[in-house]
Enzyme design. Structure first.
Site, PDB file in Angstrom:
ATOM      1  N   TYR A  24     -14.454 -32.052 -15.284  1.00 25.70           N
ATOM      2  CA  TYR A  24     -13.469 -33.268 -15.864  1.00 25.70           C
ATOM      3  C   TYR A  24     -13.709 -34.449 -15.025  1.00 25.70           C
ATOM      4  CZ  TYR A  24      -9.849 -35.631 -17.599  1.00 25.70           C
ATOM      5  OH  TYR A  24      -8.838 -36.569 -18.294  1.00 25.70           O
ATOM      6  N   ASP A  80       3.413 -29.434   0.080  1.00 29.56           N
ATOM      7  CA  ASP A  80       4.747 -29.827   0.649  1.00 29.56           C
ATOM      8  C   ASP A  80       5.321 -30.799  -0.410  1.00 29.56           C
ATOM      9  OD1 ASP A  80       2.999 -31.936   0.663  1.00 29.56           O
ATOM     10  OD2 ASP A  80       2.807 -32.365   2.883  1.00 29.56           O
TER      11      ASP A  80
END
Length: 463
Positions: free
Chosen positions: A285, A346
């Site tokens: 992509y 995170d």
């Protein structure tokens, strides 16, 4: 044997008649006079005699010579004549041709009138018809626009806007990620047409503008078939650029913020070349779009094609594919289904989110403007993934639980557009905030998710 004087006279008169003397011979007094007359018809006449017989002789016997001489003189005059003579004759010939055409197409009864009118309207100096005249019944209509990927999320909203302003729109989509339902409400519109077609294969259409959006845009879809993804970006873009060149259409490429890769510059400006892994799982992509930009600029420079390039940042809104792997659609669908909101890594990665109507406005301003680009089209408001999850909780379900998962490969840590160029040159900036636009998307997802479940339950009961 001696010839009589009468015989001599006859011979002389016959010779004179043969030589072109149509007058009767004068009578002679004696034989000597006859002999002198005979001599004078074949030899040079003595001084003081009439020269008319000689002139008539030359003109009568040398006609071919005079004809050749006349042709030579005429050719010389034609070659030395000024060009205005040829121009005048050309204009006369053109008017004659116009009159002939008018008689042929105007019919016997009105041919003369039509011929006179056309000749009157002809420009006198050039012999050309007035270029400003428009045939009766022909009025300027809206643009004829093709939108590749027009049944997809962004494409369908763009189609809505183009049709609303009066354009004729052709949607070209292979429905790999697009849905017929996204454009079904235009089925009865005479200005709308849909063609199920893969842009990897050539197509010939007569259009004024080409919005090239065709390509899977979410990781779930473009990773499913990476070879197909890069073929769509490269071969599909080549085909649509070729179409634009053949028909003289303006071409807009929807590129992506993914061309910046995992950026080392923050925020990202259009002059930044990016930090992309050319052999990663997302490169089909990322690098495909970078190559599409290269092809677009090569056609612009090499073929003088009118092109525009937009680099789209994260966009959300109604008609997004449910569970397509993009963060906003994932969070909304999970919250509606009472599932945990999955945060990768995170949760400190940042993204910027623009509502789809703002993006469509930017694309149309770019297409109608005078600048090639590329232009960043996105919302500079920056959110971490945890902040986005909080907004979704506040909008849908405050009790929605957050679940952390390992981060995916090559996932960008920061993404925020610098839209200074779009503001200055296009007069564009996003207007809808995330807190205002997200509820509109939630309502669409709620209708689709729970509507599909109701339909499924109804069908199961019928069985």
């Amino acid at each position: 044997m001696m010839m009589s004087s009468s015989s001599m006279a006859g011979a002389g008169s016959s010779e004179l008649i043969y030589r072109g003397h149509d007058g009767a011979p004068q009578p002679v007094a004696d034989e000597s006079a006859s002999a002198a007359g005979s001599y004078s018809s074949s030899a040079k006449p003595p001084h003081g005699t009439n020269k008319a017989p000689l002139l008539r002789y030359v003109m009568g016997e040398q006609r071919l010579l005079f004809a050749l001489l006349g042709m030579a003189l005429a050719s010389l005059v034609f070659l030395l004549a000024p060009s205005s003579t040829a121009s005048t004759s050309s204009s006369v010939a053109h008017l004659a041709a116009v009159g002939l055409a008018a008689r042929q197409y105007g019919g016997r009864s009105s041919g003369g009138a039509v011929s006179s009118r056309l000749a009157f309207e002809a420009e006198p100096r050039r012999g050309l018809l007035h270029p400003g005249r428009v045939p009766l019944g022909l009025k300027r209509k809206g643009l004829r626009v093709v939108v590749t990927g027009g049944a997809g999320f962004v494409g369908s909203h763009l189609v809505d806007r183009l049709l609303a302003r009066g354009d004729s729109v052709i949607v070209v989509d292979n429905l790999f990620t697009g849905r017929k339902e996204n454009v079904l409400h235009h089925a009865g519109n005479p200005n709308f047409e849909m063609i199920r077609h893969d842009v990897v294969e050539p197509i010939l259409l007569e259009v004024d503008q080409i919005y090239h959006l065709a390509c899977p845009a979410s990781p779930v879809h473009y990773k499913h078939n990476p070879v197909k993804t890069i073929k769509t970006n490269v071969v599909g873009t080549l085909n649509m650029l070729g179409l634009a060149k053949r028909v003289g259409a303006r071409f807009l490429l929807t590129s992506t913020s993914e061309v910046y890769g995992d950026p080392l510059q923050h925020p990202q400006v259009e002059t930044y070349w990016g930090n992309v892994n050319p052999i990663g799982v997302r490169s089909c992509y990322d690098e495909g779009k970078r190559t599409a930009e290269t092809l677009t600029m090569d056609y612009h420079r090499g073929a003088n094609l009118e092109v525009r390039i937009a680099r789209i940042f994260n966009t959300y809104g109604p008609r997004m594919c449910i569970d397509d792997g993009r963060v906003v659609s994932n969070f909304v669908a999970q919250a509606l289904r009472k599932e945990p909101l999955t945060v990768y890594g995170d949760g400190k990665q940042t993204r910027s989110f623009q509502y789809v109507s703002d993006l469509v406005e930017g694309l149309m301003k770019l297409m109608e403007g005078d600048h090639v680009g590329p232009f960043n089209l996105g919302n500079p408001g920056e959110f971490t993934m945890l902040e986005l999850a909080k907004v979704v909780q506040d909008t849908i379900d405050p009790n929605a639980r957050i679940e952390f998962r390992p981060n995916t490969a090559d996932d960008p840590h920061k993404r925020k557009p610098d839209i200074s160029r779009a503001k200055d040159l296009l007069g564009w900036e996003p207007k809808i905030s995330l807190k205002k636009g997200l509820p509109l998307m939630v309502q669409d997802f709620r209708n689709r998710i729970f509507g599909d479940q109701k339909d499924a339950n109804t069908n199961a009961g019928d069985n």
